[in-house]
Design a protein around this motif. Sequence first.
Motif, PDB file in Angstrom:
ATOM      1  N   LEU A 609       2.735  29.550  81.162  1.00  0.00           N
ATOM      2  CA  LEU A 609       1.341  29.192  80.897  1.00  0.00           C
ATOM      3  C   LEU A 609       0.566  30.578  80.588  1.00  0.00           C
ATOM      4  N   ALA A 610      -0.381  30.471  79.534  1.00  0.00           N
ATOM      5  CA  ALA A 610      -1.085  31.675  79.263  1.00  0.00           C
ATOM      6  C   ALA A 610      -2.294  31.071  78.505  1.00  0.00           C
ATOM      7  N   PRO A 611      -3.677  31.907  78.715  1.00  0.00           N
ATOM      8  CA  PRO A 611      -4.631  31.355  77.829  1.00  0.00           C
ATOM      9  C   PRO A 611      -4.428  31.609  76.437  1.00  0.00           C
ATOM     10  N   LEU A 612      -4.989  30.783  75.565  1.00  0.00           N
ATOM     11  CA  LEU A 612      -5.073  30.869  74.084  1.00  0.00           C
ATOM     12  C   LEU A 612      -5.516  32.195  73.745  1.00  0.00           C
ATOM     13  N   ALA A 613      -6.645  32.812  74.418  1.00  0.00           N
ATOM     14  CA  ALA A 613      -7.208  33.920  73.811  1.00  0.00           C
ATOM     15  C   ALA A 613      -6.448  34.982  74.189  1.00  0.00           C
ATOM     16  N   GLU A 614      -5.321  34.928  75.069  1.00  0.00           N
ATOM     17  CA  GLU A 614      -4.446  36.269  75.232  1.00  0.00           C
ATOM     18  C   GLU A 614      -3.293  36.062  74.252  1.00  0.00           C
ATOM     19  N   VAL A 615      -2.788  34.902  73.703  1.00  0.00           N
ATOM     20  CA  VAL A 615      -1.802  34.643  73.050  1.00  0.00           C
ATOM     21  C   VAL A 615      -1.780  34.300  71.459  1.00  0.00           C
ATOM     22  N   GLN A 616      -2.893  34.340  70.882  1.00  0.00           N
ATOM     23  CA  GLN A 616      -3.194  33.804  69.622  1.00  0.00           C
ATOM     24  C   GLN A 616      -2.322  34.713  68.689  1.00  0.00           C
ATOM     25  N   ARG A 617      -2.094  35.923  68.952  1.00  0.00           N
ATOM     26  CA  ARG A 617      -1.318  37.051  68.163  1.00  0.00           C
ATOM     27  C   ARG A 617      -0.138  37.423  68.990  1.00  0.00           C
ATOM     28  N   LEU A 618       0.542  36.813  69.798  1.00  0.00           N
ATOM     29  CA  LEU A 618       1.525  37.355  70.506  1.00  0.00           C
ATOM     30  C   LEU A 618       2.832  37.564  69.980  1.00  0.00           C
ATOM     31  N   ALA A 619       3.156  36.888  68.723  1.00  0.00           N
ATOM     32  CA  ALA A 619       4.556  37.005  68.180  1.00  0.00           C
ATOM     33  C   ALA A 619       5.092  38.195  68.108  1.00  0.00           C
ATOM     34  N   PRO A 620       4.355  39.150  67.444  1.00  0.00           N
ATOM     35  CA  PRO A 620       4.584  40.358  67.008  1.00  0.00           C
ATOM     36  C   PRO A 620       5.142  41.226  68.354  1.00  0.00           C
ATOM     37  N   GLN A 621       4.401  41.136  69.442  1.00  0.00           N
ATOM     38  CA  GLN A 621       4.793  41.680  70.844  1.00  0.00           C
ATOM     39  C   GLN A 621       6.261  41.301  71.170  1.00  0.00           C
ATOM     40  N   VAL A 622       6.453  39.880  71.066  1.00  0.00           N
ATOM     41  CA  VAL A 622       7.467  39.281  71.524  1.00  0.00           C
ATOM     42  C   VAL A 622       8.618  39.553  70.719  1.00  0.00           C
ATOM     43  N   ARG A 623       8.506  40.153  69.524  1.00  0.00           N
ATOM     44  CA  ARG A 623       9.646  40.527  68.637  1.00  0.00           C
ATOM     45  C   ARG A 623       9.921  41.958  68.919  1.00  0.00           C
ATOM     46  N   ALA A 624       8.869  42.619  68.961  1.00  0.00           N
ATOM     47  CA  ALA A 624       8.893  44.113  69.367  1.00  0.00           C
ATOM     48  C   ALA A 624       9.888  44.213  70.849  1.00  0.00           C
ATOM     49  N   ARG A 631      12.118  34.770  70.113  1.00  0.00           N
ATOM     50  CA  ARG A 631      11.748  33.685  69.683  1.00  0.00           C
ATOM     51  C   ARG A 631      10.478  32.855  70.367  1.00  0.00           C
ATOM     52  N   LEU A 632       9.429  32.255  69.850  1.00  0.00           N
ATOM     53  CA  LEU A 632       8.247  31.880  70.642  1.00  0.00           C
ATOM     54  C   LEU A 632       7.813  30.725  70.069  1.00  0.00           C
ATOM     55  N   GLU A 633       7.455  29.754  70.874  1.00  0.00           N
ATOM     56  CA  GLU A 633       6.781  28.362  70.661  1.00  0.00           C
ATOM     57  C   GLU A 633       5.779  28.312  71.590  1.00  0.00           C
ATOM     58  N   VAL A 634       4.530  28.101  70.868  1.00  0.00           N
ATOM     59  CA  VAL A 634       3.329  27.830  71.647  1.00  0.00           C
ATOM     60  C   VAL A 634       2.646  26.208  71.476  1.00  0.00           C
ATOM     61  N   ALA A 635       2.315  25.754  72.422  1.00  0.00           N
ATOM     62  CA  ALA A 635       1.711  24.542  72.327  1.00  0.00           C
ATOM     63  C   ALA A 635       0.752  24.260  73.342  1.00  0.00           C
ATOM     64  N   PHE A 636      -0.510  23.347  72.703  1.00  0.00           N
ATOM     65  CA  PHE A 636      -1.532  23.312  73.848  1.00  0.00           C
ATOM     66  C   PHE A 636      -1.263  22.506  75.264  1.00  0.00           C
ATOM     67  N   ASP A 637      -1.646  23.056  76.225  1.00  0.00           N
ATOM     68  CA  ASP A 637      -1.215  22.148  77.605  1.00  0.00           C
ATOM     69  C   ASP A 637      -2.424  21.588  78.266  1.00  0.00           C
ATOM     70  N   HIS A 638      -3.358  22.439  78.579  1.00  0.00           N
ATOM     71  CA  HIS A 638      -4.530  22.049  79.169  1.00  0.00           C
ATOM     72  C   HIS A 638      -5.737  23.013  79.234  1.00  0.00           C
ATOM     73  N   TYR A 639      -7.079  22.340  79.577  1.00  0.00           N
ATOM     74  CA  TYR A 639      -8.102  23.444  79.822  1.00  0.00           C
ATOM     75  C   TYR A 639      -8.136  23.708  81.201  1.00  0.00           C
ATOM     76  N   ALA A 640      -8.696  24.869  81.422  1.00  0.00           N
ATOM     77  CA  ALA A 640      -8.733  25.472  82.946  1.00  0.00           C
ATOM     78  C   ALA A 640      -9.865  26.548  82.813  1.00  0.00           C
ATOM     79  N   GLU A 641     -10.731  26.567  84.247  1.00  0.00           N
ATOM     80  CA  GLU A 641     -11.474  27.493  84.262  1.00  0.00           C
ATOM     81  C   GLU A 641     -11.459  28.981  84.056  1.00  0.00           C
ATOM     82  N   VAL A 642     -12.385  29.741  83.262  1.00  0.00           N
ATOM     83  CA  VAL A 642     -12.133  31.204  83.014  1.00  0.00           C
ATOM     84  C   VAL A 642     -12.441  31.855  84.319  1.00  0.00           C
TER      85      VAL A 642
END
Length: 658
Positions: A609-624, A631-642
């Motif tokens: 699990l990770a905040p959307l703010a931190e993983v919106q553009r994670l794909a290139p880092q995963v490939r690197a 391979r990366l798949e991302v799906a909404f899970d829940h809202y949590a306090e910042v």
Amino acid sequence: MEQVRPAQIRNVALLGHPKSGKTTLVEAVLHTAGLVSRAGRVEDGNTVSDYTPEEHEHGYSVTTSVVTLDWDGHRLHLLDTPGFPDFEGEAVSAAAAVEAGVVLVDAVAGIEGGVEAACEHLDRAGVPSRFFVVSRLDREHADFGRVVAALQARFGEHTVPIALPAAGASGLGGVIDLVAVDPAHEDERAHDARDALIEAVAESDDALLERYLEGEEIDTPTLRAALATAVASGAVVPVLPLCATGGIGVRELVDALVAYAPPPTVTEDGPALARVFRTTADPYVGHLSFVKVLGGYVTHGDQLANPERHAEERAAHLFLLRGKEQIEVPALTAGSIGAIPRLAHTHTGDVLAAPGSTPPAIESLPFPVPTYRSALAPHSRDDVDRMSQGLARLLEQDRTLRVERDADTGETVLLSLGDVHAGIAVARLAREFGVSVDVSEPRVPYRETVSTTVQAEHRHKKQTGGRGQFGHVVIRVEPLPRGAGFEFAEEVVGGAVPRQFIPAVQHGIEEALVAGPLARARLVDLRVVLTDGSSHPVDSSEMAFKTAAAMALHEAVLQAHPVLLEPVMRLTVEVPSERLGDLTGEISGRRGQVLGVEPAGAETVVNALAPLAEVQRLAPQVRAIAHGRGRLEVAFDHYAEVPPAVQQQVVAALAPAH
């Protein structure tokens, strides 16, 4: 070009790591076949298979190009695919349209991530037949033997050379064919390598193995036939040397494809059946659908049914392709790869069949899931309407793009496989559809809530001459569990707030929920209870109570220790097992939490699990991290306090915009 039978067809995908020489190989093949007078160069932007403006600009392939040629009584359809991971979808669709793959391996770099990814694409497409080509052997530190040893260590001992590089006066001088090598050949390496080849082939042929173990000499025709059977099943994976720029090994490679790659397994008789594996917009003929004929014949003027779209199409023209050149033909035979223009309803992945026939179930193409997020905004008023139309056309052509409309931020979000993929999509919007857009990182759809129970009141009183405005409310605001949303209740006694104004109080509060005090984000997960208030017999109105309720809510939320909520995403990441530590470190550094790790062969699947703010553009880092294989798949899970420290930064960053 004359029609050919399926047994004469070879459909081959060229795959590999970026810059491994796939497009250069196509040029060398065309030159050797006498179809071009001079081989083009990627650097000069004059190759047959890299012909789009984007490919000329970037200097590498971004789309799959089909190059058709005839060779020694056979027809080859070579599919030159991009090696860059952002265009993985092109390799996926190409692998599904062929019976064999040529995987290029750089003679200096050896096995890179793109080589592994290419083999995975062929495996997923059910294509066991493949050839490894050790390319660019003219460079310093190139080592054919070292690369072969690495391939055997990674993919098995059945990966064997069927040709060796021969030394010349100034380096690479030619190629030794191990299948037809003369027993009297003076190169001792050739004898040893031929014995290894025969042994590998014999392992898949009991009769040949018996003859080999008895010491019988295996003649060339017997070895050729057994090798073709073994390659078709994947029991043997041939390795060949290549220096495409010098023309060395090119003829031997194409001869090997003709001799050992399997023809398409299709039925000539019966109704027409084809699948669209790629779609593009051609500047001259418009919509162009690349098809593989899976059965029967598609002839000029045929009506074809598209069961997926419940529509019929007409094959008004039929083309064989050689890069951007379109060679019109009267029919596409079973097993052929060609193109049909102007199909109005058909998208990539669709099946076309003869009307009235029942097409068999065909597995859908396993396209990767796009996760790289970009916000698109029309550059001018003229682009507003055209943007949605252009995006719709792009999505028809590229199944690895997706578009979402974020209800919270109001942004149009393009999901792609990476930054280069997104950039190419934006360039195509401008070039093909005349749409200019501004691109940015999407805003995070934050929400706000309260963390404690408070009571607040607001008296709205306004007198401007004549009838005034008066509304007075007392409310209690309580936090609710995550995901509970919003609740409204009233505990008014004695008619302190007249009944007819209570709906106005609720409406005022609901309207005020759209913008909280921290980041102007929607307020959620709270209950508002109307407990008291007062009214004026003349000046009270619905509008006055709506205003009082909205102001009371604002004051209450400020007192109730408001907190920011952020969307938390569920990540499923697959990487080579040896890269697991780097991946988990990357996730932790993005405020993520690893939930579990599961082995999957040589790969490891990480759930986190990770905040959307931190993983919106994670794909290139995963490939690197995974050297091009992640391979990366991302799906909404829940809202949590910042977290408080992060909340301060977010609120400060958003303040200028508000």
